[in-house]
Motif scaffolding. Structure first.
Motif, PDB file in Angstrom:
ATOM      1  N   ALA A 180      43.422  43.510  42.658  1.00 14.75           N
ATOM      2  CA  ALA A 180      43.379  42.242  41.931  1.00 14.75           C
ATOM      3  C   ALA A 180      43.732  41.121  42.898  1.00 14.75           C
ATOM      4  O   ALA A 180      44.781  41.161  43.550  1.00 14.75           O
ATOM      5  CB  ALA A 180      44.353  42.254  40.759  1.00 14.75           C
ATOM      6  N   VAL A 181      42.860  40.135  42.990  1.00 15.44           N
ATOM      7  CA  VAL A 181      43.040  39.011  43.906  1.00 15.44           C
ATOM      8  C   VAL A 181      43.284  37.749  43.087  1.00 15.44           C
ATOM      9  O   VAL A 181      42.597  37.513  42.082  1.00 15.44           O
ATOM     10  CB  VAL A 181      41.804  38.833  44.803  1.00 15.44           C
ATOM     11  N   TYR A 182      44.247  36.928  43.528  1.00 18.05           N
ATOM     12  CA  TYR A 182      44.572  35.659  42.868  1.00 18.05           C
ATOM     13  C   TYR A 182      44.203  34.513  43.816  1.00 18.05           C
ATOM     14  O   TYR A 182      45.022  34.107  44.642  1.00 18.05           O
ATOM     15  CB  TYR A 182      46.052  35.598  42.518  1.00 18.05           C
ATOM     16  N   PRO A 183      42.983  33.974  43.716  1.00 21.38           N
ATOM     17  CA  PRO A 183      42.627  32.821  44.559  1.00 21.38           C
ATOM     18  C   PRO A 183      43.581  31.651  44.333  1.00 21.38           C
ATOM     19  O   PRO A 183      43.917  30.921  45.263  1.00 21.38           O
ATOM     20  CB  PRO A 183      41.207  32.483  44.099  1.00 21.38           C
ATOM     21  N   VAL A 184      43.985  31.449  43.083  1.00 21.30           N
ATOM     22  CA  VAL A 184      45.072  30.559  42.692  1.00 21.30           C
ATOM     23  C   VAL A 184      45.909  31.336  41.692  1.00 21.30           C
ATOM     24  O   VAL A 184      45.466  32.337  41.125  1.00 21.30           O
ATOM     25  CB  VAL A 184      44.560  29.230  42.086  1.00 21.30           C
ATOM     26  N   ASP A 185      47.118  30.881  41.426  1.00 24.79           N
ATOM     27  CA  ASP A 185      48.044  31.677  40.630  1.00 24.79           C
ATOM     28  C   ASP A 185      47.616  31.849  39.175  1.00 24.79           C
ATOM     29  O   ASP A 185      48.114  32.747  38.491  1.00 24.79           O
ATOM     30  CB  ASP A 185      49.444  31.061  40.682  1.00 24.79           C
ATOM     31  N   ASP A 186      46.708  31.011  38.682  1.00 25.52           N
ATOM     32  CA  ASP A 186      46.259  31.134  37.295  1.00 25.52           C
ATOM     33  C   ASP A 186      44.872  31.759  37.169  1.00 25.52           C
ATOM     34  O   ASP A 186      44.271  31.734  36.092  1.00 25.52           O
ATOM     35  CB  ASP A 186      46.260  29.758  36.599  1.00 25.52           C
ATOM     36  N   LEU A 187      44.369  32.355  38.257  1.00 22.76           N
ATOM     37  CA  LEU A 187      43.057  32.998  38.223  1.00 22.76           C
ATOM     38  C   LEU A 187      43.144  34.358  38.907  1.00 22.76           C
ATOM     39  O   LEU A 187      43.625  34.469  40.032  1.00 22.76           O
ATOM     40  CB  LEU A 187      42.016  32.133  38.943  1.00 22.76           C
ATOM     41  N   MET A 188      42.680  35.402  38.210  1.00 26.45           N
ATOM     42  CA  MET A 188      42.662  36.745  38.772  1.00 26.45           C
ATOM     43  C   MET A 188      41.243  37.292  38.758  1.00 26.45           C
ATOM     44  O   MET A 188      40.527  37.193  37.760  1.00 26.45           O
ATOM     45  CB  MET A 188      43.550  37.699  37.966  1.00 26.45           C
ATOM     46  N   VAL A 189      40.841  37.908  39.883  1.00 25.05           N
ATOM     47  CA  VAL A 189      39.577  38.631  39.983  1.00 25.05           C
ATOM     48  C   VAL A 189      39.916  40.058  40.386  1.00 25.05           C
ATOM     49  O   VAL A 189      40.517  40.284  41.446  1.00 25.05           O
ATOM     50  CB  VAL A 189      38.631  37.992  41.021  1.00 25.05           C
ATOM     51  N   ARG A 190      39.544  41.015  39.543  1.00 24.12           N
ATOM     52  CA  ARG A 190      39.918  42.409  39.790  1.00 24.12           C
ATOM     53  C   ARG A 190      38.666  43.276  39.911  1.00 24.12           C
ATOM     54  O   ARG A 190      37.775  43.228  39.064  1.00 24.12           O
ATOM     55  CB  ARG A 190      40.791  42.933  38.650  1.00 24.12           C
ATOM     56  N   LEU A 191      38.614  44.092  40.952  1.00 22.66           N
ATOM     57  CA  LEU A 191      37.554  45.069  41.160  1.00 22.66           C
ATOM     58  C   LEU A 191      38.172  46.457  41.109  1.00 22.66           C
ATOM     59  O   LEU A 191      39.254  46.678  41.676  1.00 22.66           O
ATOM     60  CB  LEU A 191      36.864  44.851  42.503  1.00 22.66           C
ATOM     61  N   GLU A 192      37.476  47.398  40.455  1.00 23.76           N
ATOM     62  CA  GLU A 192      38.068  48.721  40.325  1.00 23.76           C
ATOM     63  C   GLU A 192      37.020  49.828  40.259  1.00 23.76           C
ATOM     64  O   GLU A 192      35.858  49.597  39.913  1.00 23.76           O
ATOM     65  CB  GLU A 192      38.973  48.789  39.101  1.00 23.76           C
ATOM     66  N   TYR A 193      37.486  51.018  40.609  1.00 23.34           N
ATOM     67  CA  TYR A 193      36.702  52.244  40.482  1.00 23.34           C
ATOM     68  C   TYR A 193      37.408  53.147  39.489  1.00 23.34           C
ATOM     69  O   TYR A 193      38.639  53.260  39.498  1.00 23.34           O
ATOM     70  CB  TYR A 193      36.585  52.949  41.830  1.00 23.34           C
ATOM     71  N   GLN A 194      36.625  53.811  38.625  1.00 24.70           N
ATOM     72  CA  GLN A 194      37.182  54.760  37.671  1.00 24.70           C
ATOM     73  C   GLN A 194      36.435  56.082  37.736  1.00 24.70           C
ATOM     74  O   GLN A 194      35.215  56.116  37.940  1.00 24.70           O
ATOM     75  CB  GLN A 194      37.083  54.226  36.240  1.00 24.70           C
ATOM     76  N   SER A 195      37.160  57.154  37.541  1.00 22.27           N
ATOM     77  CA  SER A 195      36.581  58.473  37.340  1.00 22.27           C
ATOM     78  C   SER A 195      36.979  58.938  35.948  1.00 22.27           C
ATOM     79  O   SER A 195      38.167  59.139  35.673  1.00 22.27           O
ATOM     80  CB  SER A 195      37.101  59.459  38.395  1.00 22.27           C
TER      81      SER A 195
END
Length: 256
Positions: A180-195
């Motif tokens: 999960a990346v926070y470009p600014v503290d009120d915005l989150m972009v999360r990338l994930e892999y699931q099995s």
């Protein structure tokens, strides 16, 4: 139809589970995610959960071109300085069936470093029952969170299943790894892999806390094997203090 319903089960568990088995150490992760959180000495004095807090959210979207909608909520409480607990609930409707979910977390957390804990989630409907018991973990960098969850999954279909590789009654390992990346503290972009269900899935989640106190909007999408795809959007309301989205995620409630 059962194929799609099982895919929906997978997706909702990924929202119910909150994060995450033991992660790579800081020395391994640091070159990929930047410098660790500043002010760790001060953060070490913060409790695992800042205070009793909660959140409610509603979603609407489509899974394999069939509409779905639902609501979810969480309540988190501090258990002394170093420990916390959370209770999650979920109702989802799709494909002419009602699904009900319940999750719990028990964890130790240092808001300046990371989290490690145990998780349980269960979901039931007219078509299936799915239960997961596992472990979760997070490590915090200044603007990046690395997380994972892994657990034992017991799946029981109440109707004949056509999902490739999935038996009517089956146990297997469920796993999730994300950044999960926070470009600014009120915005989150999360990338994930699931099995899940012996199949592979890739997910993306974006959440933005608006200028309205405690109000956030989010979108969640994913693709997987056997033609699985979903896109959901929703509104989330946080209760418990006025703080940034990043601080809510690290000081208050783990992911539902």
């Amino acid at each position: 139809m059962d194929n799609i319903s099982h895919g929906l089960s997978m997706m909702k568990h990924s929202l119910t589970l909150s994060l995450l088995a033991v992660l790579a150490t800081a020395s391994v992760s640091q070159p990929f995610a930047g410098e660790p959180v500043q002010g760790i000495a001060a953060a070490a004095n913060q409790p695992a959960v800042s205070a009793i807090n909660g959140k409610l959210d509603a979603n609407y979207g489509a899974i394999n071109r069939s509409s779905t909608r639902g609501v979810a909520g969480s309540l988190s409480v501090p258990l002394g300085q170093r420990f916390g607990a959370q209770l999650d609930g979920l109702y989802q409707h799709g494909f002419a069936t009602n699904m009900y979910g319940l999750g719990t977390h028990f964890f130790a957390r240092d808001p300046g470093k990371g989290l490690i804990g145990l998780v349980f989630s269960g979901m039931t409907s007219q078509k299936f029952t799915d239960v997961i018991v596992g472990a979760e973990g997070e490590y915090y960098f200044k603007q990046v969170t690395l997380g994972a969850v892994a657990g034992y999954d017991n799946y029981d279909s109440h109707v004949p299943t056509t999902f490739p590789g999935l038996a009517t009654h089956q146990s297997f390992v469920a796993a999730r790894i994300y950044a999960a990346v926070y470009p600014v503290d009120d915005l989150m972009v999360r990338l994930e892999y699931q099995s899940r269900f012996n199949h592979n899935f890739c997910m993306a989640h974006v959440e933005w806390q608006t200028p309205l106190k405690g109000v956030a909007v989010y979108a969640d999408g994913g693709v997987g094997e056997n033609g699985y795809a979903h896109l959901l959007g929703g509104l989330r309301i946080y209760f418990g203090g006025d703080k940034s989205l990043k601080d809510r995620h690290r000081q208050d409630d783990p992911d539902n």
